[in-house]
Motif scaffolding. Sequence first.
Motif, PDB file in Angstrom:
ATOM      1  N   LYS A  43      43.893  34.785  -4.035  1.00 18.01           N
ATOM      2  CA  LYS A  43      45.334  34.616  -3.878  1.00 18.01           C
ATOM      3  C   LYS A  43      46.078  34.561  -5.201  1.00 18.01           C
ATOM      4  CE  LYS A  43      45.381  32.289   0.621  1.00 18.01           C
ATOM      5  NZ  LYS A  43      45.655  31.004   1.323  1.00 18.01           N
ATOM      6  N   ILE A  44      45.457  34.000  -6.220  1.00 16.10           N
ATOM      7  CA  ILE A  44      46.178  33.759  -7.478  1.00 16.10           C
ATOM      8  C   ILE A  44      45.722  34.686  -8.601  1.00 16.10           C
ATOM      9  CG2 ILE A  44      46.709  31.359  -6.965  1.00 16.10           C
ATOM     10  CD1 ILE A  44      44.307  30.525  -8.567  1.00 16.10           C
ATOM     11  N   GLU A  52      45.601  34.099 -15.626  1.00 21.76           N
ATOM     12  CA  GLU A  52      44.856  34.633 -14.479  1.00 21.76           C
ATOM     13  C   GLU A  52      43.423  34.984 -14.861  1.00 21.76           C
ATOM     14  OE1 GLU A  52      49.083  34.864 -13.580  1.00 21.76           O
ATOM     15  OE2 GLU A  52      47.877  35.460 -15.312  1.00 21.76           O
ATOM     16  N   ALA A  53      43.226  35.556 -16.054  1.00 17.07           N
ATOM     17  CA  ALA A  53      41.873  35.884 -16.510  1.00 17.07           C
ATOM     18  C   ALA A  53      41.042  34.618 -16.685  1.00 17.07           C
ATOM     19  CB  ALA A  53      41.933  36.662 -17.825  1.00 17.07           C
ATOM     20  N   PHE A  59      36.472  30.757 -11.636  1.00 18.01           N
ATOM     21  CA  PHE A  59      35.889  31.039 -10.336  1.00 18.01           C
ATOM     22  C   PHE A  59      34.512  31.687 -10.482  1.00 18.01           C
ATOM     23  CE2 PHE A  59      40.353  31.173  -8.412  1.00 18.01           C
ATOM     24  CZ  PHE A  59      40.227  29.900  -7.895  1.00 18.01           C
ATOM     25  N   GLY A  60      34.354  32.539 -11.503  1.00 21.64           N
ATOM     26  CA  GLY A  60      33.037  33.100 -11.760  1.00 21.64           C
ATOM     27  C   GLY A  60      32.051  32.032 -12.155  1.00 21.64           C
ATOM     28  N   LEU A  78      38.240  42.216  -6.198  1.00 18.13           N
ATOM     29  CA  LEU A  78      39.095  43.350  -6.525  1.00 18.13           C
ATOM     30  C   LEU A  78      39.758  43.910  -5.275  1.00 18.13           C
ATOM     31  CD1 LEU A  78      40.082  45.460  -8.635  1.00 18.13           C
ATOM     32  CD2 LEU A  78      38.029  46.798  -8.088  1.00 18.13           C
ATOM     33  N   VAL A  79      38.977  44.107  -4.216  1.00 16.18           N
ATOM     34  CA  VAL A  79      39.503  44.685  -2.981  1.00 16.18           C
ATOM     35  C   VAL A  79      40.542  43.771  -2.343  1.00 16.18           C
ATOM     36  CG1 VAL A  79      38.874  45.328  -0.618  1.00 16.18           C
ATOM     37  CG2 VAL A  79      37.466  46.103  -2.530  1.00 16.18           C
ATOM     38  N   LYS A  80      40.368  42.453  -2.485  1.00 17.62           N
ATOM     39  CA  LYS A  80      41.301  41.508  -1.882  1.00 17.62           C
ATOM     40  C   LYS A  80      42.596  41.360  -2.665  1.00 17.62           C
ATOM     41  CE  LYS A  80      37.908  38.759   0.620  1.00 17.62           C
ATOM     42  NZ  LYS A  80      37.273  37.432   0.780  1.00 17.62           N
ATOM     43  N   GLY A  81      42.756  42.133  -3.727  1.00 17.13           N
ATOM     44  CA  GLY A  81      44.042  42.163  -4.405  1.00 17.13           C
ATOM     45  C   GLY A  81      44.069  41.680  -5.831  1.00 17.13           C
ATOM     46  N   ALA A  82      42.931  41.285  -6.388  1.00 17.15           N
ATOM     47  CA  ALA A  82      42.921  40.823  -7.770  1.00 17.15           C
ATOM     48  C   ALA A  82      43.116  41.996  -8.727  1.00 17.15           C
ATOM     49  CB  ALA A  82      41.606  40.114  -8.081  1.00 17.15           C
ATOM     50  N   HIS A  83      43.722  41.717  -9.873  1.00 18.85           N
ATOM     51  CA  HIS A  83      43.853  42.734 -10.916  1.00 18.85           C
ATOM     52  C   HIS A  83      42.453  43.098 -11.424  1.00 18.85           C
ATOM     53  CE1 HIS A  83      44.823  44.565 -14.806  1.00 18.85           C
ATOM     54  NE2 HIS A  83      46.023  44.785 -14.316  1.00 18.85           N
TER      55      HIS A  83
END
Length: 378
Positions: A43-44, A52-53, A59-60, A78-83
């Motif tokens: 989401k973020i 964000e990075a 999270f990693g 990535l597929v869920k919308g992350a840059h």
Amino acid sequence: MDQVLQAFTTGAGMLWKALWALIFGYIISAGIQVLVTREQMAKILGERGPREAGIAGFFGFISSSCSFAALAASRSVLVKGAHPMNSIAFLIASTNLVIELGIVLWVLLGWKFTLANFLLGMLMIVYAYILTQLWFPSGLIDEAKGHAEKAQQSEGMDMDHGMKGSFRDKLLSRKGWQRIARAFFMEWKMVWKEILFGFTIAGFISVFVPQSFWNTIFLIGDGGAQQSPGFLIVLENALVAPVVAFFTFIGSMGNVPLAAMLWSRDASFGGVVAFLGADLVAATVIWVHAKYYGWRYALYLSGLLYVCMVAAGITVHYLFALVGMIPTERPSLQEMVRFAIDYTFFLNLAFLAAAAALLWLHFRGGGESTGRREKARA
């Protein structure tokens, strides 16, 4: 036959030395995975930026350390919308900054290597951010996302064990501990072959590959294992170490015993540190990236990660040299793998008992079928 037996004994001794640390790390990893869902991560992470990075890296850090699970997870993010840059930061952190990797490094090589590996992961994210800022073709990104969306439709590794509820409710409920037990089981299910293969290969390489070979591919300089190698030696070692990892086909946890072996064979500190990040350019990892994103993006990503790990390895070397922290002791593998009734013996017994309890809870609760039934009801 004596050499073969010695190779197996060496690999088994290294695994025995690190066993409690592996179990401890995966228990912590499994517990954290239950507390945070992957949807919350994505989401973020939609925008590009240092914040964000950094969040993606965090999270990693709390994600799985299995290289192939990390590949599937970064694709999912990535597929869920992350840059794309955030998915790269997630990928680097989930293979280099995870807890269990640091603990095993501490046990085998000491706290300085744990700190060095942490700095390596952080610097790789920083360098990747800078390099993608300079050149990250938008057409290539769109192509990669298209491939990733198609790959996401096929069955992959599911490491999202997060559940609703407060931290206290999760830890005090039977369902919460069943989720932790399931996450613990899935971690080991994905990584046990990699771990056994890594420790076995390290044992065989240490016995059958002579020192002259390492002196050929790694520049050593006068005096052998010198404490202050020249820049060209550090550069060459950092450039070559990931190439060695490319041919070993081993992931992050399997790289640790090989790193210990390289350190015992006089590779420079910077070269060994660069090798710790090189699971991201192993041949099997590149192949999976190609399957997920297509060959063009896979080659771009692999080249980017290679440059980042080499640069980060060299940077860590000189940061440690600046404050006089480069390790000076190079214990032989025989010293690392000795069997004895010591703290390792008792810690292994204690954590094996804890692992057995979690596995009992997992299978008692219905194992993987329980997780599938819960998803079907959802």
